[in-house]
Design an enzyme around this catalytic site. Structure first.
Site, PDB file in Angstrom:
ATOM      1  N   LYS A  87       0.842  -1.211   0.000  1.00 52.60           N
ATOM      2  CA  LYS A  87       0.000   0.000   0.000  1.00 52.60           C
ATOM      3  C   LYS A  87       0.878   1.263   0.000  1.00 52.60           C
ATOM      4  O   LYS A  87       0.644   2.207  -0.757  1.00 52.60           O
ATOM      5  CB  LYS A  87      -0.918  -0.021   1.222  1.00 52.60           C
ATOM      6  CG  LYS A  87      -1.525   1.300   1.606  1.00 52.60           C
ATOM      7  CD  LYS A  87      -2.557   1.796   0.613  1.00 52.60           C
ATOM      8  CE  LYS A  87      -2.865   3.269   0.832  1.00 52.60           C
ATOM      9  NZ  LYS A  87      -3.818   3.813  -0.105  1.00 52.60           N
ATOM     10  N   CYS A 131      -2.623  10.802   1.727  1.00 47.20           N
ATOM     11  CA  CYS A 131      -1.986   9.548   1.286  1.00 47.20           C
ATOM     12  C   CYS A 131      -0.620   9.801   0.652  1.00 47.20           C
ATOM     13  O   CYS A 131       0.406   9.490   1.246  1.00 47.20           O
ATOM     14  CB  CYS A 131      -2.895   8.827   0.292  1.00 47.20           C
ATOM     15  SG  CYS A 131      -4.375   8.176   1.078  1.00 47.20           S
TER      16      CYS A 131
HETATM   17  N1  LIG Z   1      -9.457   9.161   2.550  1.00 46.41           N
HETATM   18  C1  LIG Z   1      -8.949   8.356   1.631  1.00 46.41           C
HETATM   19  O1  LIG Z   1      -9.213   8.509   0.444  1.00 46.41           O
HETATM   20  C2  LIG Z   1      -8.046   7.214   2.018  1.00 46.41           C
HETATM   21  C3  LIG Z   1      -7.654   6.324   1.030  1.00 46.41           C
HETATM   22  C4  LIG Z   1      -6.867   5.255   1.378  1.00 46.41           C
HETATM   23  C5  LIG Z   1      -6.469   5.093   2.700  1.00 46.41           C
HETATM   24  N2  LIG Z   1      -6.840   5.986   3.647  1.00 46.41           N
HETATM   25  C6  LIG Z   1      -6.419   5.751   5.028  1.00 46.41           C
HETATM   26  O2  LIG Z   1      -7.560   5.403   5.807  1.00 46.41           O
HETATM   27  C7  LIG Z   1      -7.390   5.857   7.150  1.00 46.41           C
HETATM   28  C8  LIG Z   1      -8.562   6.744   7.527  1.00 46.41           C
HETATM   29  O3  LIG Z   1      -8.556   7.869   6.668  1.00 46.41           O
HETATM   30  P1  LIG Z   1      -9.795   8.827   6.510  1.00 46.41           P
HETATM   31  O4  LIG Z   1      -9.514   9.636   5.300  1.00 46.41           O
HETATM   32  O5  LIG Z   1     -11.055   8.058   6.574  1.00 46.41           O
HETATM   33  O6  LIG Z   1      -9.654   9.717   7.819  1.00 46.41           O
HETATM   34  P2  LIG Z   1     -10.729  10.732   8.415  1.00 46.41           P
HETATM   35  O7  LIG Z   1      -9.963  11.714   9.215  1.00 46.41           O
HETATM   36  O8  LIG Z   1     -11.641  11.206   7.337  1.00 46.41           O
HETATM   37  O9  LIG Z   1     -11.605   9.837   9.383  1.00 46.41           O
HETATM   38  C9  LIG Z   1     -11.105   9.241  10.512  1.00 46.41           C
HETATM   39  C10 LIG Z   1     -12.185   9.267  11.572  1.00 46.41           C
HETATM   40  O10 LIG Z   1     -11.708   8.525  12.687  1.00 46.41           O
HETATM   41  C11 LIG Z   1     -12.227   9.139  13.861  1.00 46.41           C
HETATM   42  N3  LIG Z   1     -11.463   8.640  14.996  1.00 46.41           N
HETATM   43  C12 LIG Z   1     -10.269   9.044  15.485  1.00 46.41           C
HETATM   44  N4  LIG Z   1      -9.913   8.277  16.526  1.00 46.41           N
HETATM   45  C13 LIG Z   1     -10.898   7.364  16.711  1.00 46.41           C
HETATM   46  C14 LIG Z   1     -11.107   6.308  17.626  1.00 46.41           C
HETATM   47  N5  LIG Z   1     -10.220   5.993  18.569  1.00 46.41           N
HETATM   48  N6  LIG Z   1     -12.239   5.583  17.526  1.00 46.41           N
HETATM   49  C15 LIG Z   1     -13.164   5.854  16.579  1.00 46.41           C
HETATM   50  N7  LIG Z   1     -13.020   6.851  15.680  1.00 46.41           N
HETATM   51  C16 LIG Z   1     -11.898   7.589  15.740  1.00 46.41           C
HETATM   52  C17 LIG Z   1     -12.108  10.610  13.567  1.00 46.41           C
HETATM   53  O11 LIG Z   1     -12.951  11.378  14.396  1.00 46.41           O
HETATM   54  C18 LIG Z   1     -12.520  10.660  12.091  1.00 46.41           C
HETATM   55  O12 LIG Z   1     -13.904  10.902  11.943  1.00 46.41           O
HETATM   56  C19 LIG Z   1      -6.041   6.593   7.173  1.00 46.41           C
HETATM   57  O13 LIG Z   1      -5.055   5.696   7.566  1.00 46.41           O
HETATM   58  C20 LIG Z   1      -5.830   6.962   5.726  1.00 46.41           C
HETATM   59  O14 LIG Z   1      -4.471   7.126   5.409  1.00 46.41           O
HETATM   60  C21 LIG Z   1      -7.638   7.039   3.332  1.00 46.41           C
END
Ligand SMILES: NC(=O)c1ccc[n+]([C@@H]2O[C@H](COP(=O)([O-])OP(=O)(O)OC[C@H]3O[C@@H](n4cnc5c(N)ncnc54)[C@H](O)[C@@H]3O)[C@@H](O)[C@H]2O)c1
Length: 425
Positions: free
Chosen positions: A223, A277
């Site tokens: 990844k 990312c």
């Molecule tokens: N957004 C994308 O397009 C994308 C794509 C691939 C991978 N990722 C990966 O996915 C993961 C999440 O990314 P995202 O974009 O969804 O982040 P985001 O910030 O949009 O969402 C994360 C959520 O997690 C919540 N959170 C934090 N701590 C928590 C806990 N202990 N328990 C429950 N909820 C909690 C936050 O309040 C937030 O709403 C990251 O590792 C990111 O790198 C994201």
């Protein structure tokens, strides 16, 4: 006594799923599982997010997500909570940012793990979806082990264990998340081969792409490498754009000509690299292989420096004018989304605002209000595209939003144009 954890595609369908983190990844994942008939509990630490989802609404912009969430909540298949509860599958989709020293910040994963550890029971499956440095899935396993000495942990060569744990990284593209969740191939890396099979059984419930099984460490690196590869290639294009500017050569024409070679495909330069990312993940590799990740580090440095290059260029143009008015088009990290995380466009506008190089008219059609750093500044105003273009001396195109594509060229010809995306070439 150790239990042999049996999943199987049929057994998995009856499972209750808890998704930790209801953001850009966790919410679509929750809604898709719910749409396939699973009972899904979405857990987030932000009360407003929980309230919004329970009212059948969404807090992020993503095509069709609102309808899917509304249907899932109305149908009783998706419910949001602040605290996790007993479930059969726990999916961790919390943020994995990096710290000021570019080291990964695993505190969100650690907290999420601590929240689910007391709830784990024999036969459960834990899936880490968050993008993670190599070794994090093993670390999650260790964190669980420290809190739950009563459970037999999965190990690479251990056939019998009490629960399964796997890494299943997300590769979705913002703006096409619901389609890509279903259509993309998935990599599933287990702590043991059994762990990988269990997780693959779960994802087969909605994934139409191929599911590739491996171990957790390889899945983590695969990844990260995808994004590091993109970063290095964009870094090449950005470096080329800086070289071209120094040599007074049109970078777009240069790339077009070079790409006529059958085996050359130079990407487009831009104002930098943003998002959670591509701008973040290479650091997770660099942090684990400091002396060997030389090209990846150089690309990060080039891409991180590009906003400063754009800022300097606009500043120099503004310095030649009296009371310059500068239209800044776009703040998000890429086109047609509302996400400003690590956005080079935002960084450039903030630098211009701080340096007070002129009056800034900021145009961003995808957000409700200006971000905190640009609020309450007398020389920064939010504007519509039309009014900004009419009033400005300098136009800085920072994001290639669809609204910006067809602007009045006659108007542009009368302005100083800094087109970081090559949209109007
Ligand atoms: N957004 C994308 O397009 C994308 C794509 C691939 C991978 N990722 C990966 O996915 C993961 C999440 O990314 P995202 O974009 O969804 O982040 P985001 O910030 O949009 O969402 C994360 C959520 O997690 C919540 N959170 C934090 N701590 C928590 C806990 N202990 N328990 C429950 N909820 C909690 C936050 O309040 C937030 O709403 C990251 O590792 C990111 O790198 C994201």
């Amino acid at each position: 006594m150790a239990q042999f954890v049996e999943f199987g595609e049929k057994a998995v369908k009856a499972k209750k799923i808890a998704v930790l983190g209801l953001g850009y990844v966790g919410l679509p994942v929750s809604a898709v599982f719910a749409s396939r008939g699973f009972e899904v509990i979405g857990v987030d630490v932000e009360p407003l997010i929980v309230e919004t989802i329970n009212s059948g609404q969404v807090h992020i912009v993503e095509p069709d997500l609102d309808m899917l969430v509304q249907a899932a909540v109305a149908g009783g298949k998706l419910r949001a909570t602040l605290e996790p509860e007993l479930a059969d599958v726990f999916i961790i989709a919390v943020p994995t940012p990096f710290k000021d020293d570019n080291e990964p910040d695993l505190s969100y994963i650690e907290t999420a793990t601590a929240m689910i550890a007391p709830l784990l029971k024999r036969g459960d499956l834990v899936v880490l979806e968050s993008t993670s440095p190599v070794g994090t899935t093993e670390q999650v396993c260790e964190w669980i082990g420290a809190k739950r000495p009563d459970l037999i942990l999965p190990e690479p060569n251990r056939e019998k264990c009490d629960f399964h744990i796997a890494h299943c990284p997300e590769r979705v593209l913002p703006g096409s998340v619901l389609r890509e969740l279903v259509d993309n191939d998935r990599i599933v890396g287990g702590i043991s081969p059994r762990c990988a099979t269990s997780a693959a059984d779960l994802y087969r419930s909605f994934v139409k792409g191929e599911i590739h099984l491996t171990n957790a460490r390889t899945a983590e690196l695969a990844k990260l490498v995808e994004n590091a590869f993109r970063d290095v290639n964009i870094g090449f294009a950005n470096e080329l754009s800086i070289i071209c500017e120094q040599l007074n050569i049109n970078v777009w024409e240069t790339i077009e000509l070079a790409n006529r070679h059958p085996r050359v495909n130079i990407l487009k330069p831009g104002p930098g690299v943003g998002g959670h990312c591509i701008a973040v993940d290479p650091w997770f590799i660099i942090s684990r292989a400091k002396d060997n990740a030389k090209i990846m580090r150089a690309a990060r440095e080039v891409n991180d420096h590009k906003p400063t290059v754009v800022f300097q260029r606009v500043k120099a143009a503004a310095a030649r004018l009296r009371e310059p008015v500068i239209a800044c088009l776009g703040l998000t990290y890429k086109a047609d989304i509302d996400d400003m995380r690590e956005s080079p466009a935002l960084e450039i506008v903030e630098m211009l605002a701080q340096a007070e190089v002129g009056k800034l008219l900021v145009v961003e059609p995808n957000i409700q209000r200006l971000p905190q750093g640009l609020l309450n500044l007398s020389h920064v105003e939010r504007a519509t595209l039309g009014s900004a273009l009419k009033a400005c001396d300098i136009v800085v195109l920072l994001v290639d939003h669809r609204q910006f594509k067809s602007v009045d060229r006659d108007l542009l010809n009368l302005r100083i144009v800094v087109d970081t995306r090559g949209l109007w070439r």
